[in-house]
Motif scaffolding. Structure first.
Motif, short mmCIF file in Angstrom:
data_model
loop_
_atom_site.label_atom_id
_atom_site.label_comp_id
_atom_site.label_asym_id
_atom_site.label_seq_id
_atom_site.Cartn_x
_atom_site.Cartn_y
_atom_site.Cartn_z
N ASP A 1 -0.42 11.08 2.45
CA ASP A 1 -0.11 10.66 0.72
C ASP A 1 -1.21 10.93 0.05
O ASP A 1 -1.23 11.05 -1.20
CB ASP A 1 0.45 9.22 0.64
CG ASP A 1 1.73 9.01 1.43
OD1 ASP A 1 2.57 9.89 1.59
OD2 ASP A 1 2.36 7.90 1.71
N ALA A 2 -2.17 11.06 0.62
CA ALA A 2 -3.44 10.98 -0.16
C ALA A 2 -3.87 12.73 -0.62
O ALA A 2 -4.70 12.84 -1.27
CB ALA A 2 -4.88 10.58 0.62
N ILE A 3 -2.97 13.36 0.09
CA ILE A 3 -3.23 14.87 -0.26
C ILE A 3 -2.16 15.26 -1.23
O ILE A 3 -0.97 14.87 -1.46
CB ILE A 3 -2.60 15.63 1.06
CG1 ILE A 3 -3.57 15.57 2.29
CG2 ILE A 3 -2.75 17.31 0.63
CD1 ILE A 3 -3.08 16.07 3.68
N ALA B 1 4.20 13.82 0.60
CA ALA B 1 4.47 12.43 0.78
C ALA B 1 4.90 12.61 2.19
O ALA B 1 5.56 13.31 2.52
CB ALA B 1 5.53 12.11 -0.18
N ALA B 2 4.72 11.47 2.87
CA ALA B 2 4.94 11.32 4.30
C ALA B 2 6.45 10.70 4.39
O ALA B 2 6.96 9.81 3.56
CB ALA B 2 4.12 10.33 4.95
N GLY B 3 7.26 11.24 5.41
CA GLY B 3 8.66 10.77 5.41
C GLY B 3 8.34 10.01 6.92
O GLY B 3 7.61 9.14 7.04
N ALA C 1 0.72 -1.30 -0.05
CA ALA C 1 0.07 -0.22 0.18
C ALA C 1 0.74 1.33 -0.10
O ALA C 1 0.69 2.18 -0.64
CB ALA C 1 -1.02 0.03 1.19
N SER C 2 1.76 1.18 0.89
CA SER C 2 2.97 2.34 0.92
C SER C 2 3.62 2.45 -0.52
O SER C 2 3.73 3.54 -0.96
CB SER C 2 3.85 2.31 1.97
OG SER C 2 3.15 2.17 3.28
N ILE D 1 -1.37 6.83 9.17
CA ILE D 1 -0.87 8.24 9.31
C ILE D 1 -0.46 8.65 7.70
O ILE D 1 -0.54 9.78 7.26
CB ILE D 1 0.14 8.67 10.29
CG1 ILE D 1 -0.59 8.61 11.58
CG2 ILE D 1 1.02 9.91 10.05
CD1 ILE D 1 0.39 8.75 12.77
N ARG D 2 0.45 7.57 7.26
CA ARG D 2 1.10 7.66 6.01
C ARG D 2 -0.08 7.67 4.78
O ARG D 2 -0.02 8.44 3.80
CB ARG D 2 1.80 6.36 5.47
CG ARG D 2 3.29 6.44 6.36
CD ARG D 2 4.26 5.36 6.04
NE ARG D 2 5.51 5.67 6.32
CZ ARG D 2 6.53 6.40 5.84
NH1 ARG D 2 6.04 7.04 4.82
NH2 ARG D 2 7.66 6.43 6.33
#
Length: 200
Positions: free
Chosen positions: A115-117, A121-123, A43-44, A110-111
């Protein structure tokens, strides 16, 4: 026998998951269907692939060793955060029931929100506090990368509000703070379009 730095606790690796997304082939399909680590990893990687346009190649390790520091950091932390981590107790109306969720499941959530925005991207993301104690206060810290052209302060606020709403409705945790740090501003590629148009 040495272990690849992207090897998960289940014994498979991000490189194998990357190849699966490219080819549909996996050495143990049954494992893939039942392993929460592999499912979270897939998924990520799908979200990152959509964000970057061309993340997933035959070997994720090669992508992670490139010159893009933000990608190297995301892939490095992704491997660590796919682990189950601490057990977070959940309330139950039946005293005989023992319900819980894992720290890894919450960081994956949370990721997915970040990531949906578009253009984000999430770190690294962490849960600070004793999450094993029901009701204890928890602070969420998350690093994000943002495509150039987005208003950074507004984007940080958007991420914070989206996380607050999601964590309030989808977890039982007592979130006392959400700290968002923008660590990278990325050059927009042809797949990103015009960030200003997204904000209008």
């Amino acid at each position: 026998m040495s272990t690849s730095p992207d090897t998960l606790e289940c014994g498979h690796s991000l490189a194998e998951l990357s190849a699966y997304l490219d080819t549909g082939a996996f050495s143990d399909p049954g494992h893939l269907e039942t392993c929460p680590e592999c499912q979270s990893g897939l998924a990520s990687l799908r979200r990152l692939s959509g964000f970057a346009g061309e993340l997933v190649h035959a070997d994720v390790a090669e992508a992670g060793s490139g010159t893009d520091d933000w990608m190297q950091s995301i892939l490095s932390n992704l491997r660590l955060e796919l682990r189950p981590g601490r057990t977070i107790p959940l309330p139950s109306d039946n005293p005989a029931d023992v319900l819980s969720e894992t720290e890894g499941a919450v960081t994956a959530l949370i990721r997915s929100v970040v990531d949906a925005i578009p253009g984000t991207a999430a770190g690294k993301c962490h849960l600070l506090g004793d999450v094993t104690d029901t009701g204890a206060g928890t602070t969420v810290t998350v690093d994000i990368a943002v495509v150039y052209g987005h208003h950074l302060e507004e984007r940080a606020t958007q991420v914070r509000e989206a996380l607050a709403e999601t964590l309030r409705t989808q977890t039982e945790m007592n979130i006392t703070g959400i700290d968002v740090t923008i660590t990278d501003v990325l050059d927009p590629g042809p797949d990103f379009g015009n960030p200003r148009e997204e904000q209008s």
